[in-house]
Design a protein around this motif. Structure first.
Motif, short mmCIF file in Angstrom:
data_model
loop_
_atom_site.label_atom_id
_atom_site.label_comp_id
_atom_site.label_asym_id
_atom_site.label_seq_id
_atom_site.Cartn_x
_atom_site.Cartn_y
_atom_site.Cartn_z
N VAL A 24 0.84 -1.20 0.00
CA VAL A 24 0.00 0.00 0.00
C VAL A 24 0.87 1.25 0.00
CG1 VAL A 24 -1.64 1.35 1.38
CG2 VAL A 24 -1.99 -1.11 1.07
N GLY A 25 1.95 1.24 0.79
CA GLY A 25 2.89 2.36 0.77
C GLY A 25 3.52 2.55 -0.60
N GLY A 26 3.88 1.43 -1.23
CA GLY A 26 4.42 1.51 -2.59
C GLY A 26 3.41 2.04 -3.57
N LEU A 27 2.16 1.62 -3.40
CA LEU A 27 1.07 2.09 -4.27
C LEU A 27 0.92 3.59 -4.17
CD1 LEU A 27 -1.44 1.09 -6.01
CD2 LEU A 27 -2.71 1.22 -3.87
N TRP A 28 0.88 4.12 -2.97
CA TRP A 28 0.75 5.56 -2.78
C TRP A 28 1.98 6.31 -3.29
CZ3 TRP A 28 -1.34 5.29 2.95
CH2 TRP A 28 -2.65 4.78 2.92
N GLY A 29 3.14 5.73 -3.07
CA GLY A 29 4.37 6.39 -3.53
C GLY A 29 4.43 6.49 -5.04
N VAL A 30 4.07 5.42 -5.74
CA VAL A 30 4.07 5.44 -7.21
C VAL A 30 3.09 6.49 -7.72
CG1 VAL A 30 3.44 4.12 -9.26
CG2 VAL A 30 4.88 3.08 -7.50
N GLY A 31 1.97 6.64 -7.03
CA GLY A 31 0.98 7.62 -7.46
C GLY A 31 1.48 9.05 -7.38
N GLN A 32 2.54 9.30 -6.59
CA GLN A 32 3.07 10.65 -6.44
C GLN A 32 4.47 10.80 -7.01
OE1 GLN A 32 1.27 13.16 -5.46
NE2 GLN A 32 -0.50 11.84 -5.05
N ASP A 33 4.94 9.79 -7.73
CA ASP A 33 6.24 9.91 -8.38
C ASP A 33 6.10 10.83 -9.59
OD1 ASP A 33 8.91 9.48 -8.85
OD2 ASP A 33 8.58 7.64 -9.99
N GLY A 34 7.21 11.26 -10.15
CA GLY A 34 7.15 12.15 -11.30
C GLY A 34 8.50 12.26 -11.98
N GLN A 35 8.58 13.15 -12.96
CA GLN A 35 9.80 13.38 -13.71
C GLN A 35 10.45 14.71 -13.32
OE1 GLN A 35 11.33 11.24 -15.85
NE2 GLN A 35 9.79 9.78 -15.16
N LEU A 45 8.03 12.66 -1.68
CA LEU A 45 7.86 11.28 -1.23
C LEU A 45 8.25 11.12 0.23
CD1 LEU A 45 9.13 9.37 -4.39
CD2 LEU A 45 6.78 9.61 -3.59
N GLY A 46 9.25 11.88 0.68
CA GLY A 46 9.60 11.81 2.09
C GLY A 46 8.47 12.30 2.98
N SER A 47 7.86 13.43 2.61
CA SER A 47 6.73 13.94 3.40
C SER A 47 5.55 12.99 3.31
CB SER A 47 6.35 15.33 2.91
OG SER A 47 5.86 15.29 1.57
N LEU A 48 5.34 12.37 2.15
CA LEU A 48 4.26 11.39 2.00
C LEU A 48 4.47 10.23 2.97
CD1 LEU A 48 3.00 9.90 -1.39
CD2 LEU A 48 3.32 8.48 0.61
N GLY A 49 5.68 9.68 2.99
CA GLY A 49 5.96 8.54 3.85
C GLY A 49 5.77 8.85 5.32
N LEU A 50 6.28 10.00 5.75
CA LEU A 50 6.15 10.37 7.16
C LEU A 50 4.69 10.64 7.53
CD1 LEU A 50 9.25 12.73 7.52
CD2 LEU A 50 8.99 10.41 8.44
N ALA A 51 3.97 11.37 6.66
CA ALA A 51 2.57 11.69 6.95
C ALA A 51 1.72 10.43 6.97
CB ALA A 51 2.04 12.69 5.93
N ALA A 52 1.91 9.56 5.97
CA ALA A 52 1.11 8.33 5.90
C ALA A 52 1.39 7.42 7.10
CB ALA A 52 1.39 7.60 4.59
N ALA A 53 2.65 7.29 7.45
CA ALA A 53 3.00 6.45 8.61
C ALA A 53 2.44 7.04 9.89
CB ALA A 53 4.52 6.30 8.71
#
Length: 516
Positions: A24-35, A45-53
């Protein structure tokens, strides 16, 4: 990889619950990846991981407390907090949404083991995406900046080819967008050669804008000159054209500057961001909290399987900063139906768990593509992925119809609340963006004649950037039901302001050439 690797490890080791959380964490991370630049990805992605956790931990502790209403209070609090920060920029938007999503999962999906394992597994899943995303930095750390600068030269060539045609305006806008993207991609550690190439691209864009304003078709010998500059082939313009108009004289000056030892560099200041006012942020926070409260109460009343899908749908749908709320709600419903239909068809002939892992990876990729191109496609891929993950957990209940029903109910609640209590949010945003853009254009018009090249670029960049934001806000407002016919004066005002910027650029550049 972000979905399949954790799931495969879970199947092989028997730790399937934690593996699903990591996926699920990987799923959310891929959804916010970019170029975008690596540093931007790390922050997002760092803020995503900390906020989600953190959200998962809060929801999990509320669920484990056993107190009636603890999960409800936790979800509403996280929703209000998420709404309060979500409109403040992209990183804040990502963190806010995933804080709420983490709380929803933590409060609705019991995970055995110590309290810290599930948040850590979720964070590890996001960090896997981050590692995969920024890995190319190790062997080609300046690739993104280099490609962004090269894109400016290609956009300049296409704009010159469009000069004197109806496509000239769109080509000039794409040139301005590419210039802005390149400036954001450059950083303090960018090699001097690349910064010099960007500074030259600034002068090239100014000359190209002037040529577009002059409005006559150009020969191939001229339209291909930006590509020669990009390739490092320094040569002068063809003689019959080099001294014909101010725009061509400016273009010839770009080639002269390319052969010089020194060239003025542009300060790499960050792009300006004007967040919404406090009132809008508070209103959105309260509406998001109310929507989560209603959906969670409805979920408890219905007592269906995996009823956390209701507030989770609210977290995904009610994001006015990501697009029209009505369109997101419709695409969410249609995508869910499509995903359920796909999983029902696949279940007729797939029984091997390793084949399901392949399905997981394939539809994870579908979701990643959909995130960048179509929200309905992203939702279809997400629905398949989530249902496969639940199957890996051994949940054999019929989940297809409840997923459709829950999605429709949550989307309906969001739409009713939004259009009953904040019906003109999109129109107000469009009006605000237009006012900001017009102020930037007037500032450019007033200050450009006396400004040097560097200051002129900063003013011009701000004007074009705000005009682009205004144009996007108007387009989004047109997709809301209350504004099916956008205000008739919006588009003409933006178009006139863009032409005014082009005129200012051309006349200031012509005056500089005369003084020179």
């Amino acid at each position: 990889m972000a979905l399949g690797v954790p799931a495969l490890i879970g199947v092989l080791t028997g730790s399937i619950e934690l593996a699903v959380v990591a996926s699920v964490g990987g799923l959310w991370g891929v959804g916010q990846d970019g170029q975008d630049p690596y540093r931007s990805r790390v922050a997002r992605l760092g803020s995503l991981g900390l906020a989600a956790a953190g959200g998962l931990l809060a929801g999990e502790l509320a669920l484990r407390s056993g107190h009636p209403g603890a999960v409800l209070v936790c979800l509403v609090f996280c929703a209000v907090l998420a709404g309060a920060v979500s409109l403040r920029g992209r990183v804040a938007s990502v963190a806010g949404m995933h804080l709420l999503l983490g709380a929803v999962v933590g409060g609705g999906m019991p995970v055995p083991g110590p309290w810290w394992q599930a948040p850590l597994a979720l964070f590890a899943g996001v960090m896997l995406v981050l590692a995969l995303s920024v890995a190319p930095w190790l062997w080609d750390r300046h690739r993104i900046a280099r490609e962004a600068v090269q894109a400016v030269y290609r956009a300049a060539s296409r704009a010159l080819a469009a000069a004197g045609t109806p496509a000239a305006g769109d080509a000039r806008r794409r040139l301005a967008d590419s210039l802005d993207t390149a400036q954001q991609a450059l950083g303090p550690n960018t090699p001097a050669r690349l910064r010099r190439s960007f500074a030259l691209a600034i002068r090239l864009a100014e000359a190209v804008t002037t040529l577009i304003w002059e409005g006559r078709p150009l020969p191939v010998t001229v339209t291909g000159t930006p590509l020669s500059l990009m390739a490092g082939e320094i040569r002068v313009l063809p003689t019959p054209f080099a001294q014909d108009t101010p725009g061509l004289r400016a273009l010839a000056g770009v080639f002269e500057a390319a052969g010089q030892e020194q060239i003025d560099e542009i300060p790499l200041e960050p792009a300006p961001h004007r967040p919404p006012g406090l009132a809008d942020c508070l209103r959105y926070a309260l509406l998001l909290g109310l929507a989560v409260l209603l959906t969670q109460l409805l979920a408890e009343a219905l007592d269906g399987p995996r009823n956390y899908w209701l507030p989770m749908t609210v977290a995904f749908v009610y994001k006015p900063d990501l697009g029209p709320v009505f369109r997101r709600a419709v695409h969410r419903c249609l995508g869910t139906v499509a995903g359920v239909a796909v999983i029902a068809a696949l279940a007729l002939w797939i029984t091997d768990p390793y084949v399901w892992l392949a399905v997981l990876a394939v539809f994870g990729a579908v979701m990643a593509v959909g995130v960048r191109h179509h929200y309905g496609v992203a939702t279809a891929g997400l629905t398949v992925v989530v249902l496969v993950l639940l199957d890996l957990l051994g949940d054999e209940r019929a989940l297809s119809w409840p997923r459709i029903l829950d999605t429709a109910l949550a989307a309906g609640i969001v739409l009713v609340l939004h259009f009953a209590l904040w019906p003109r949010s999109a129109a107000a945003t469009a009006d605000d963006r237009i006012r900001t853009a017009l102020a930037a254009v007037q500032r450019y018009r007033a200050l450009a004649p006396a400004a040097g090249p560097v200051r002129r670029h900063v003013l011009r960049r701000s004007a074009y950037q705000q005009l682009g934001a205004a144009r996007r806000a108007v387009a989004l407002a047109g997709h809301e039901p209350a504004l099916r016919r956008p205000r008739q004066d919006w588009e003409p005002v933006i178009a006139t302001a863009e032409k005014l910027c082009d005129v200012v650029t051309a006349r200031v550049l012509a005056s500089d050439l005369v003084r020179t």
